[in-house]
Design an enzyme around this catalytic site. Structure first.
Site, short mmCIF file in Angstrom:
data_model
loop_
_atom_site.label_atom_id
_atom_site.label_comp_id
_atom_site.label_asym_id
_atom_site.label_seq_id
_atom_site.Cartn_x
_atom_site.Cartn_y
_atom_site.Cartn_z
N ASP A 18 15.84 39.31 46.93
CA ASP A 18 17.08 38.69 47.75
C ASP A 18 17.82 38.29 46.70
O ASP A 18 17.73 37.67 45.62
CB ASP A 18 16.50 37.62 48.59
CG ASP A 18 17.82 37.22 49.60
OD1 ASP A 18 18.69 38.04 50.00
OD2 ASP A 18 17.63 35.97 49.95
N HIS A 54 23.28 45.94 44.18
CA HIS A 54 22.03 46.51 44.59
C HIS A 54 21.31 47.60 43.36
O HIS A 54 20.32 47.56 43.46
CB HIS A 54 22.21 47.40 45.78
CG HIS A 54 22.47 46.73 47.23
ND1 HIS A 54 21.85 45.84 47.54
CD2 HIS A 54 23.49 46.41 47.84
CE1 HIS A 54 22.30 45.19 48.44
NE2 HIS A 54 23.19 45.73 48.86
N LEU A 89 -1.45 51.67 39.74
CA LEU A 89 -0.49 50.82 40.34
C LEU A 89 0.02 51.43 41.63
O LEU A 89 0.49 52.66 41.74
CB LEU A 89 0.77 50.46 39.49
CG LEU A 89 1.75 49.42 39.98
CD1 LEU A 89 1.27 48.18 40.22
CD2 LEU A 89 2.83 49.52 39.06
#
Length: 300
Positions: free
Chosen positions: A34, A51, A148
């Site tokens: 956020d 972004h 991962l």
């Protein structure tokens, strides 16, 4: 920008990472990334650039996770609620996502080297077809990697996830399941996250102390960590502080987790539902979902 940053640590950062690794490291960490828009506003740059900076920070954070020994990462990239934003911002975000997934496909060998498997969780049918296709190809081409696991919540909310789980039971289990087969464990196996353990740690940036409809089914034993720092501004010290918080808090959850484990074993032992009927249903559901991705990945 690569999906896995080639971070070079200062000696004291390496020391701190090694010290943290001497303690209990979470197996699975979830991030609510956020603050990208607020970062863009503070830097007087377009929202989409904020972004983009957020993605660059994700690549750096994935490097930290790999080096810390974390096995699974789940990121909240795009909520279904985000479709309510302005058309320009939504289109910019979806175009950025498509660009980054195409970049991922170009880095297939690097992801294989690092053992990174990509799984997108969410209602991808709500996304543009071209984005669905590149997502499907990314998931298929990395499905054998196992070092991962990166779960990207895209077009996701917990309410939708739970609704989709119930719909999967109704749609695919009507000719297989009996009423007594329906229980918490079955629904858990129908979630988008069915292949993942529950997160050990949830890390949220930007000063918001809420979950925002993210992984609400999965968070009952998760340590929550909130920081006021905006996502593009986090540093390795914020990351290590979250791991330290987990290490200090996790032992308090051990008894609760053990009780949950005992309850689940009791459910499996005493219930007749998780036998051939349910196994057959779950197998068919997995095959249906994989075939959907295969077909989607080959659409031109």
């Amino acid at each position: 920008m690569s999906w896995i940053s080639e971070t070079k640590y200062r000696w004291y950062e390496t020391l701190a990472m090694n010290i943290i690794r001497c303690g209990r490291v979470p197996r699975h960490i979830a991030f609510i990334m956020d603050g990208n828009r607020r970062f863009a506003k503070s830097e007087h740059i377009p929202k989409i650039d904020g972004h983009s900076k957020g993605f660059e920070k994700l690549a750096e954070c994935l490097r930290w996770c790999l080096d810390a020994g974390i096995q699974e990462v789940t990121t909240f990239a795009f909520s279904i609620e985000n479709f309510k934003r302005t058309e320009d911002e939504v289109n910019g975000l979806l175009d950025l996502a498509k660009e980054k997934f195409e970049k991922l496909l170009a880095e297939e060998d690097k992801l294989k080297q690092h053992g990174v498997r990509i799984r997108v969780i969410g209602n991808i049918s709500l996304l543009p077809l071209e984005l669905q296709q590149v997502i499907a190809r990314a998931m298929i081409c990395t499905e054998k990697n196992d070092k991962l696991f990166l779960n990207i919540a895209l077009s996701y909310t917990s309410h939708d996830e739970m609704t989709q789980a119930v719909e999967a039971v109704l749609r695919h289990g009507s000719d297989t399941l009996e009423s007594e087969d329906i229980n918490e464990r079955l629904l858990d196996e129908c979630m988008y996250t069915r292949q993942s353990p529950a997160p050990d740690l949830l890390f949220r940036t930007s000063g918001e102390s809420r979950i925002s409809d993210f992984l609400m089914w999965q968070l009952s034993t998760t340590v929550l960590y909130f920081t006021r720092v905006l996502w593009p501004q986090i540093t390795i010290w914020n990351f290590l502080a979250s791991i330290l918080t987990y290490q200090r808090a996790s032992h308090h959850l051990d008894n609760f987790k053990e009780q949950n484990c005992r309850d689940e074993k009791h459910l499996i032992k005493t219930s007749s539902c998780f036998t051939d009927r349910v196994q057959s249903f779950l197998y068919r559901l997995d095959m249906y979902r994989r075939e959907f991705l295969l077909k989607l990945s080959k659409v031109k």
